[in-house]
Design a protein around this motif. Sequence first.
Motif, PDB file in Angstrom:
ATOM      1  N   VAL A 206      48.060  48.212  31.514  1.00 28.06           N
ATOM      2  CA  VAL A 206      48.955  48.680  32.575  1.00 28.06           C
ATOM      3  C   VAL A 206      48.169  49.407  33.654  1.00 28.06           C
ATOM      4  O   VAL A 206      48.406  49.209  34.864  1.00 28.06           O
ATOM      5  CB  VAL A 206      50.053  49.599  31.990  1.00 28.06           C
ATOM      6  N   GLU A 207      47.233  50.239  33.257  1.00 29.38           N
ATOM      7  CA  GLU A 207      46.416  50.960  34.243  1.00 29.38           C
ATOM      8  C   GLU A 207      45.589  49.992  35.075  1.00 29.38           C
ATOM      9  O   GLU A 207      45.487  50.145  36.304  1.00 29.38           O
ATOM     10  CB  GLU A 207      45.504  51.962  33.519  1.00 29.38           C
ATOM     11  N   GLN A 208      45.002  48.990  34.429  1.00 29.43           N
ATOM     12  CA  GLN A 208      44.210  48.011  35.169  1.00 29.43           C
ATOM     13  C   GLN A 208      45.097  47.133  36.050  1.00 29.43           C
ATOM     14  O   GLN A 208      44.706  46.749  37.154  1.00 29.43           O
ATOM     15  CB  GLN A 208      43.411  47.132  34.196  1.00 29.43           C
ATOM     16  N   LEU A 209      46.299  46.831  35.566  1.00 28.26           N
ATOM     17  CA  LEU A 209      47.262  46.071  36.371  1.00 28.26           C
ATOM     18  C   LEU A 209      47.547  46.790  37.681  1.00 28.26           C
ATOM     19  O   LEU A 209      47.552  46.168  38.756  1.00 28.26           O
ATOM     20  CB  LEU A 209      48.551  45.877  35.575  1.00 28.26           C
ATOM     21  N   GLU A 210      47.775  48.095  37.616  1.00 27.04           N
ATOM     22  CA  GLU A 210      48.062  48.854  38.838  1.00 27.04           C
ATOM     23  C   GLU A 210      46.878  48.822  39.802  1.00 27.04           C
ATOM     24  O   GLU A 210      47.047  48.648  41.013  1.00 27.04           O
ATOM     25  CB  GLU A 210      48.414  50.295  38.483  1.00 27.04           C
ATOM     26  N   ILE A 211      45.673  48.960  39.265  1.00 32.07           N
ATOM     27  CA  ILE A 211      44.482  48.914  40.115  1.00 32.07           C
ATOM     28  C   ILE A 211      44.361  47.548  40.785  1.00 32.07           C
ATOM     29  O   ILE A 211      44.130  47.440  41.993  1.00 32.07           O
ATOM     30  CB  ILE A 211      43.222  49.223  39.282  1.00 32.07           C
ATOM     31  N   ASN A 212      44.541  46.502  39.991  1.00 29.79           N
ATOM     32  CA  ASN A 212      44.427  45.142  40.533  1.00 29.79           C
ATOM     33  C   ASN A 212      45.517  44.863  41.564  1.00 29.79           C
ATOM     34  O   ASN A 212      45.269  44.232  42.604  1.00 29.79           O
ATOM     35  CB  ASN A 212      44.542  44.116  39.400  1.00 29.79           C
ATOM     36  N   PHE A 213      46.730  45.307  41.274  1.00 27.67           N
ATOM     37  CA  PHE A 213      47.872  45.005  42.146  1.00 27.67           C
ATOM     38  C   PHE A 213      47.722  45.663  43.512  1.00 27.67           C
ATOM     39  O   PHE A 213      47.942  45.024  44.549  1.00 27.67           O
ATOM     40  CB  PHE A 213      49.171  45.459  41.476  1.00 27.67           C
ATOM     41  N   LEU A 214      47.340  46.932  43.527  1.00 30.07           N
ATOM     42  CA  LEU A 214      47.223  47.645  44.803  1.00 30.07           C
ATOM     43  C   LEU A 214      45.937  47.286  45.539  1.00 30.07           C
ATOM     44  O   LEU A 214      45.902  47.288  46.772  1.00 30.07           O
ATOM     45  CB  LEU A 214      47.299  49.152  44.568  1.00 30.07           C
ATOM     46  N   GLY A 215      44.878  46.983  44.823  1.00 29.35           N
ATOM     47  CA  GLY A 215      43.627  46.603  45.471  1.00 29.35           C
ATOM     48  C   GLY A 215      43.110  47.639  46.445  1.00 29.35           C
ATOM     49  O   GLY A 215      42.555  47.293  47.497  1.00 29.35           O
ATOM     50  N   GLY A 216      43.300  48.917  46.126  1.00 28.39           N
ATOM     51  CA  GLY A 216      42.815  49.990  46.996  1.00 28.39           C
ATOM     52  C   GLY A 216      43.773  50.374  48.110  1.00 28.39           C
ATOM     53  O   GLY A 216      43.479  51.288  48.880  1.00 28.39           O
ATOM     54  N   LEU A 217      44.923  49.704  48.211  1.00 31.81           N
ATOM     55  CA  LEU A 217      45.911  49.993  49.246  1.00 31.81           C
ATOM     56  C   LEU A 217      46.930  51.014  48.752  1.00 31.81           C
ATOM     57  O   LEU A 217      47.135  51.175  47.548  1.00 31.81           O
ATOM     58  CB  LEU A 217      46.636  48.714  49.664  1.00 31.81           C
ATOM     59  N   GLU A 218      47.600  51.685  49.683  1.00 34.89           N
ATOM     60  CA  GLU A 218      48.686  52.587  49.301  1.00 34.89           C
ATOM     61  C   GLU A 218      49.927  51.797  48.916  1.00 34.89           C
ATOM     62  O   GLU A 218      50.696  52.215  48.041  1.00 34.89           O
ATOM     63  CB  GLU A 218      49.007  53.550  50.443  1.00 34.89           C
ATOM     64  N   ARG A 219      50.134  50.676  49.584  1.00 36.47           N
ATOM     65  CA  ARG A 219      51.255  49.787  49.280  1.00 36.47           C
ATOM     66  C   ARG A 219      50.749  48.349  49.311  1.00 36.47           C
ATOM     67  O   ARG A 219      49.884  48.006  50.129  1.00 36.47           O
ATOM     68  CB  ARG A 219      52.415  49.948  50.275  1.00 36.47           C
ATOM     69  N   ALA A 220      51.290  47.527  48.439  1.00 35.24           N
ATOM     70  CA  ALA A 220      50.896  46.117  48.388  1.00 35.24           C
ATOM     71  C   ALA A 220      52.117  45.248  48.672  1.00 35.24           C
ATOM     72  O   ALA A 220      53.250  45.596  48.321  1.00 35.24           O
ATOM     73  CB  ALA A 220      50.324  45.771  47.018  1.00 35.24           C
ATOM     74  N   THR A 221      51.886  44.120  49.313  1.00 35.61           N
ATOM     75  CA  THR A 221      52.971  43.204  49.661  1.00 35.61           C
ATOM     76  C   THR A 221      53.049  42.068  48.645  1.00 35.61           C
ATOM     77  O   THR A 221      52.061  41.394  48.371  1.00 35.61           O
ATOM     78  CB  THR A 221      52.763  42.618  51.069  1.00 35.61           C
ATOM     79  N   GLU A 222      54.239  41.906  48.082  1.00 38.99           N
ATOM     80  CA  GLU A 222      54.489  40.817  47.147  1.00 38.99           C
ATOM     81  C   GLU A 222      55.444  39.805  47.782  1.00 38.99           C
ATOM     82  O   GLU A 222      56.233  40.155  48.661  1.00 38.99           O
ATOM     83  CB  GLU A 222      55.085  41.359  45.840  1.00 38.99           C
ATOM     84  N   THR A 223      55.368  38.572  47.329  1.00 38.47           N
ATOM     85  CA  THR A 223      56.162  37.491  47.908  1.00 38.47           C
ATOM     86  C   THR A 223      57.088  36.878  46.864  1.00 38.47           C
ATOM     87  O   THR A 223      56.663  36.568  45.748  1.00 38.47           O
ATOM     88  CB  THR A 223      55.252  36.385  48.468  1.00 38.47           C
ATOM     89  N   PHE A 224      58.345  36.732  47.238  1.00 46.15           N
ATOM     90  CA  PHE A 224      59.323  35.986  46.451  1.00 46.15           C
ATOM     91  C   PHE A 224      59.589  34.660  47.157  1.00 46.15           C
ATOM     92  O   PHE A 224      59.841  34.644  48.370  1.00 46.15           O
ATOM     93  CB  PHE A 224      60.639  36.754  46.322  1.00 46.15           C
ATOM     94  N   GLU A 225      59.539  33.583  46.417  1.00 44.11           N
ATOM     95  CA  GLU A 225      59.840  32.263  46.975  1.00 44.11           C
ATOM     96  C   GLU A 225      61.243  31.864  46.523  1.00 44.11           C
ATOM     97  O   GLU A 225      61.517  31.780  45.322  1.00 44.11           O
ATOM     98  CB  GLU A 225      58.821  31.240  46.484  1.00 44.11           C
ATOM     99  N   ILE A 226      62.122  31.615  47.487  1.00 40.24           N
ATOM    100  CA  ILE A 226      63.477  31.150  47.188  1.00 40.24           C
ATOM    101  C   ILE A 226      63.599  29.704  47.633  1.00 40.24           C
ATOM    102  O   ILE A 226      63.329  29.381  48.795  1.00 40.24           O
ATOM    103  CB  ILE A 226      64.543  32.001  47.896  1.00 40.24           C
ATOM    104  N   GLN A 227      63.997  28.829  46.717  1.00 46.17           N
ATOM    105  CA  GLN A 227      64.210  27.426  47.039  1.00 46.17           C
ATOM    106  C   GLN A 227      65.712  27.189  47.249  1.00 46.17           C
ATOM    107  O   GLN A 227      66.518  27.463  46.355  1.00 46.17           O
ATOM    108  CB  GLN A 227      63.709  26.526  45.904  1.00 46.17           C
ATOM    109  N   TYR A 228      66.054  26.696  48.426  1.00 45.34           N
ATOM    110  CA  TYR A 228      67.434  26.319  48.712  1.00 45.34           C
ATOM    111  C   TYR A 228      67.545  24.806  48.594  1.00 45.34           C
ATOM    112  O   TYR A 228      66.679  24.077  49.081  1.00 45.34           O
ATOM    113  CB  TYR A 228      67.843  26.773  50.116  1.00 45.34           C
TER     114      TYR A 228
END
Length: 237
Positions: A206-228
């Motif tokens: 979990v600790e490594q996940l947080e480090i990887n996810f943020l990548g040194g940023l204060e906030r990270a952008t995630e993408t959701f793909e919605i198929q219509y």
Amino acid sequence: MSLPPIDPRRRAAKAQRAERRGGDLFLVERALGECLDRLAELPGGGNALIITAEPRQWLANAVRSPLPVQSPALLTPHCADTIIALGLFEDAEDPTLTAFVLGQALRPGGRLIGACLGPQSLPRLRAALLDAERAEGRAVQRFNPLPDPASLAAMLTAAGLANVVVDVDRCAVSYRSALHLVRDLRDMGCTASRSAPHVPLSRKIVEQLEINFLGGLERATETFEIQYFSGFAQNAV
């Protein structure tokens, strides 16, 4: 090797947990709103239903849908002129059968409109978690398999629908941490429900996940793909 099938009990449990949490349903609101906008553009519309995966009917009710809501199990042949299918394929035990049931439920010339998450959703979280687990010498499949646009279109066409169209919308959301993202997924009942044994994450992962996810940023952008998707039931011959 095939992925473990969907576990209906785990699917029900996560939906009940999401209902108790009462969190932000922004993805559901976005998907349902777009589907209703597309429905409004159709001439007439006739008898229209919203179909959501059992037991996730509360999702559509929670955003105050103007249309009646049913589960796929309650559909009968030729019972509707228009169906809005919301979040069915993410948790379907048999996606091909689900598509067939939707096609059979439409009256000749009826319209199917729907939305489901796409396989390109959560790329940052997927990569961060995979790298964190690999660093500990393991990697567990933690996401439901999702159809891509071509597979989704093929399933709907095989189910007897004509003029099938699938288009993709991507929704970018900023998060302070991976755990905030996971909280949103739980609030919306969007976590995995496969029948594989649950393998908890260690504190180190979990600790490594947080480090990887943020990548040194204060906030990270995630993408959701919605198929219509949309298609017409074949006219009676």
